[in-house]
Scaffold this active site. Structure first.
Site, PDB file in Angstrom:
ATOM      1  CD  GLU A 122      -0.002  -1.204   3.140  1.00  0.00           C
ATOM      2  OE1 GLU A 122      -0.544  -1.550   4.184  1.00  0.00           O
ATOM      3  OE2 GLU A 122       0.858  -1.907   2.579  1.00  0.00           O
ATOM      4  CG  ASP A 146       0.346  -2.496   6.870  1.00  0.00           C
ATOM      5  OD1 ASP A 146       1.443  -2.953   6.487  1.00  0.00           O
ATOM      6  OD2 ASP A 146       0.128  -1.285   7.018  1.00  0.00           O
ATOM      7  CG  ASP A 184      -4.109  -2.799   9.940  1.00  0.00           C
ATOM      8  OD1 ASP A 184      -4.218  -3.052   8.723  1.00  0.00           O
ATOM      9  OD2 ASP A 184      -3.725  -1.692  10.356  1.00  0.00           O
ATOM     10  CD  GLU A 222      -8.734   1.117   6.924  1.00  0.00           C
ATOM     11  OE1 GLU A 222      -9.285   1.687   5.971  1.00  0.00           O
ATOM     12  OE2 GLU A 222      -9.287   0.906   8.004  1.00  0.00           O
ATOM     13  CE1 TYR A 258       1.213  -1.732   9.869  1.00  0.00           C
ATOM     14  CE2 TYR A 258      -0.198  -2.805  11.488  1.00  0.00           C
ATOM     15  CZ  TYR A 258      -0.041  -1.971  10.392  1.00  0.00           C
ATOM     16  OH  TYR A 258      -1.147  -1.379   9.825  1.00  0.00           O
ATOM     17  NE  ARG A 265      -2.103   3.065  11.361  1.00  0.00           N
ATOM     18  CZ  ARG A 265      -1.435   3.308  10.236  1.00  0.00           C
ATOM     19  NH1 ARG A 265      -0.889   2.312   9.574  1.00  0.00           N
ATOM     20  NH2 ARG A 265      -1.300   4.540   9.786  1.00  0.00           N
ATOM     21  CG  HIS A 318       0.102  -6.792  14.661  1.00  0.00           C
ATOM     22  ND1 HIS A 318       0.434  -7.304  13.442  1.00  0.00           N
ATOM     23  CD2 HIS A 318      -1.045  -6.088  14.488  1.00  0.00           C
ATOM     24  CE1 HIS A 318      -0.476  -6.913  12.549  1.00  0.00           C
ATOM     25  NE2 HIS A 318      -1.379  -6.187  13.166  1.00  0.00           N
TER      26      HIS A 318
END
Length: 781
Positions: free
Chosen positions: A9, A82, A84, A86, A288, A290, A333
């Protein structure tokens, strides 16, 4: 035909990954989402099970065509956004829009951008997790419903162009409620008593021992009576208690704790922290960023272990496994840590270096031994009173993790620093009094939120998730519901009673109290909107309701709940309340406050939210004479402005006098206070007040503006008045027909001819548009 296409992304992430993969892999970026709900359209088909209506934005269409072409050439497409929710949604949108086939599409995830992590991900691909995609869609749809249905109610009842959001509105409510707590707070005074004793030291040189009374007196009379009795009292050591104290390190960083600590230690805003952390992650420096997890992998723990032993020795090592306790924590994570713990520093810009150092220290400290202290508490008896004086001292016996890192606190404690070692003392030892001071102290009002403390509160309440904190705080500032600002303290008197040489002195001193820096303050609009939503939409502003919604998203992500059912249950309760609120007829405008009557006209004076913000109004629309309006000055508030202050605003615009045979006036416009002279406007600097600025000061401001303007213009052309060469913040540039053009390096701006300028403009227009370096933008929650 190329063998492999990897889609991530972010272009920075693509660049880093490309270094680890061979020539058989091509890595491209989707620049975040390639499609989303339409910006200005509701885009949810309520009648057909809340189906989202997605579109590819105009600025992404060319990129999508490129990705389609590259995907068609590839044997295998790897979706590497990623892990997550999103990121999962980004992968799913890519799969749908690019019309990928399951047989040649693989989903890969990794928590750090290192060669081993990338290669391991390629060896263990998986399919797109549709439960996580549904959880992201549910959040997006629910937030769109709330925003699109609530906002028109605010336009009609409060002010045009306002907007509401599920998480943002709750965050504003927290700040508004804290402000009201502060306004309603009444400080209580009490006398804190500190004694200074003298005891024999080395070579009979007296040593001071400070101790605090274990009681505070509510009145001056009580404090005076105590000091009077101390004149004839004897003081002696009644007890000495020595006990070991252990301090443990803080857990490795989660998104929330990183945002908080970076604010306290580095002065970063929450959005700044996330931007810098994203760059560190995409460059392969940290894992990562988040995450709610405090867990470290066994690899990370073992690397930290080797680092601690080799640099500090085995006595500094204590392996620890942390577990996440925050409400509704999600995603498996790791905590945020350096990808290579043996790299103490990185070669990067200053902000990235500083944040990396913070992450490195916190990670290492989490695997280090406790700090060991020895705390000594001495109790001092007063012969003719029941109260005791208490002296506390601490001695650091072993620094442990403190050798590397100590977590900061949001608010400083009111207690004194008691870390000093006590002088040698013995039980029953008699003490000589030097002085006893009873100082009037006041209870502290609640502290206004900082960005860091607001994040902590949102996390405590289970509102929002790691990816939502930064956009939430940025959004409510952009919408001008809150502002980050300073508050000047107020002078306050306090009393000090001192017993020295058997005499009591009584003094009054002053102090500045309540000074605050970079705190979150609600605006009048934020307060009015919060009050309105709390009254008519209590569920949306309810903390538990908002946290329960987050839990439902978690259940959807775990495959335990159908997302459309969750949305349906919400909508059937929410929509009728919206319709009812729209039809409400109100006697006064929301937030309106009647201040009194104008003595000149006898008409009512009120304060309310107008089209361009808070204003004072004289009269009503029903009067024969039109109402008069005046905007509030900066620093004035609808809740506290008085009738006299409001009426003074109608003295604006006021004429200050003449300059160069033309009048100088000062007033307030749409963009704030201004000075007007010769039909030109100059903004009034913040250090001046429109109601008090003098003619001499205004002339100085006009002259300063002229000087700035003269320095700004480098060259103009009579034959082409629309074209100018100007000085800007980043150097000289060409301004032509409301567009700016960069002057090529090596050119001397002042010597450019009109033809040369037009050629630069032509070449600039013909250049293909280039993408700016960007981080992947994920939807604000």
């Amino acid at each position: 035909m190329q063998k492999n296409l990897v889609i991530v992304e972010s272009p920075a992430k693509a660049k880093t990954i490309e270094k680890f993969l061979g020539k058989d892999f091509k890595v491209l970026s989707s620049y975040g989402h390639i499609r989303d709900l339409k910006k200005k359209d509701f885009s949810i088909d309520i009648e057909h099970n809340y189906t989202p209506i997605y579109e590819i934005p105009a600025d992404k269409k060319k990129l999508v065509e490129t990705l389609k072409e590259e995907a068609a050439k590839a044997e295998t497409v790897w979706l590497a956004s990623d892990e997550d929710r999103e990121g999962e949604a980004i992968a799913w949108h890519l799969y749908e829009v690019l019309k990928l086939k399951p047989e040649n599409t693989k989903r890969i995830v990794f928590h750090e951008i290192t060669k081993s992590a990338i290669l391991n991900a390629i060896e263990h691909p998986r399919s797109i997790d549709l439960d996580r995609v549904d959880a992201q869609q549910a959040r997006r749809v629910l937030d769109r419903i709330v925003g699109f249905e609530l906002s028109p109610v605010l336009w009609k009842k409060v002010k045009p162009a306002l907007s509401a959001g599920r998480v943002q509105s709750v965050a504003v409510r927290l700040i508004v409620e804290r402000e009201r707590e502060i306004q309603n707070f009444v400080p209580e005074a009490a006398y804190r008593v500190i004694a200074t004793f003298l005891i024999p030291g080395e070579k009979n040189v007296p040593v001071e021992l400070n101790a605090e009374l274990n009681k505070r007196f509510k009145t001056k009379e009580e404090a005076l009576a105590f000091l009077e009795q101390c004149k004839n009292a004897n003081f002696s050591i009644e007890d000495i208690a020595v006990k070991p104290v252990h301090k443990s390190p803080a857990a490795p960083f989660t998104t929330s704790t990183l945002q908080q600590e970076a604010a306290r230690k580095l002065g970063f805003s929450v959005s700044q922290t996330m931007l810098v952390a994203q760059r560190l992650y995409e460059s392969g420096f940290i894992t990562y960023m988040r995450t709610d997890s405090m867990n470290l992998s066994s690899l990370a723990i073992n690397t930290a272990k080797d680092e601690i032993i080799s640099t500090l020795g085995e006595k500094y090592l204590k392996i620890r496994n942390y577990h996440t306790k925050s409400k509704g924590a999600q995603e498996a994570h790791e905590a945020i840590r350096p990808t290579y713990i043996n790299n103490h520093e990185i070669d990067a810009p200053s902000q990235e270096r500083r944040l990396y150092e913070l992450i490195w220290k916190r990670t290492i400290a989490s695997q280090m031994s406790d700090a060991e202290l020895e705390k000594t508490t001495a109790t001092i008896k007063i012969s003719n009173r029941a109260e005791k004086f208490v002296a506390i001292g601490e001695v650091l016996k072993f620094d442990g993790f403190l050798r590397v890192y100590l977590e900061s606190q949001d608010e400083e404690s009111d207690t004194e620093n008691n870390s000093k070692m006590l002088p040698p003392i013995h039980i029953n030892e008699n003490l000589t009094i030097s002085e006893i001071e009873a100082t009037e102290r006041f209870t502290q009002r609640p502290a206004r939120y900082t960005e860091a403390s607001l994040v902590r509160k949102l996390e405590e309440l289970g509102i929002g998730r790691p990816s939502t904190y930064a956009p939430t705080i940025s959004t409510i500032q952009q919408r001008e519901y809150i502002e980050k600002g300073d508050r000047e303290g107020k002078e306050r008197s306090y009393n000090i009673l001192t017993l020295k040489n058997n005499q009591i002195t009584d003094k009054t001193k002053t102090e500045i109290t309540g000074t605050e820096k970079a705190k979150l303050l609600p605006t009048d609009i934020g307060i009015v909107v919060t009050d309105f939503l709390t009254e008519f939409f209590p569920d949306i502003l309810n903390y538990n309701f908002t946290a329960n919604v987050e839990e439902k998203f978690d259940h959807i992500a775990e495959g335990k709940l159908e997302w459309t059912n969750a949305i349906d249950n919400f909508y059937k309760l929410f929509h009728p309340v919206v319709e009812e609120a729209k039809s409400l007829r109100m006697e006064h405008k929301v937030g309106e406050r009647i201040l009194g009557t104008d003595p000149k006209s006898g008409r009512p004076v009120s304060v309310k939210i107008g089209r361009f913000g808070p204003l004072v109004q004289i009269g009503t629309p029903e009067d024969e004479e039109k109402p008069l309006f005046a905007s509030l000055l900066k620093g004035q508030s609808m809740s506290s402005i008085t009738l006299d202050e409001a009426l003074r605003l109608f003295d604006l615009p006021r004429t200050l006098g003449d300059f160069e045979n033309k009048p100088v006036t000062v007033g307030i416009g749409k963009f704030g206070p201004y000075i007007r002279h010769d039909n030109k406007y100059v903004s009034l600097p913040k250090t001046y007040e429109p109601l008090s600025v003098t003619l001499e000061e205004a002339i100085d401001i006009i002259r300063q503006k002229r000087e700035q303007e003269s320095q700004r213009l480098i060259k103009s052309f009579t034959e082409e008045p629309d074209l100018e060469i100007l000085n800007g913040r980043y150097g000289a540039y060409i301004a032509y027909k409301k567009k700016n053009y960069k002057i090529p390096k090596g050119s001397e701006p002042a010597s450019l001819s009109l033809e040369a300028c037009l050629q630069i403009i032509k070449e600039s227009e013909e250049k293909p548009a280039t993408k700016k370096r960007t981080t992947s933008k994920k939807s604000a929650k």
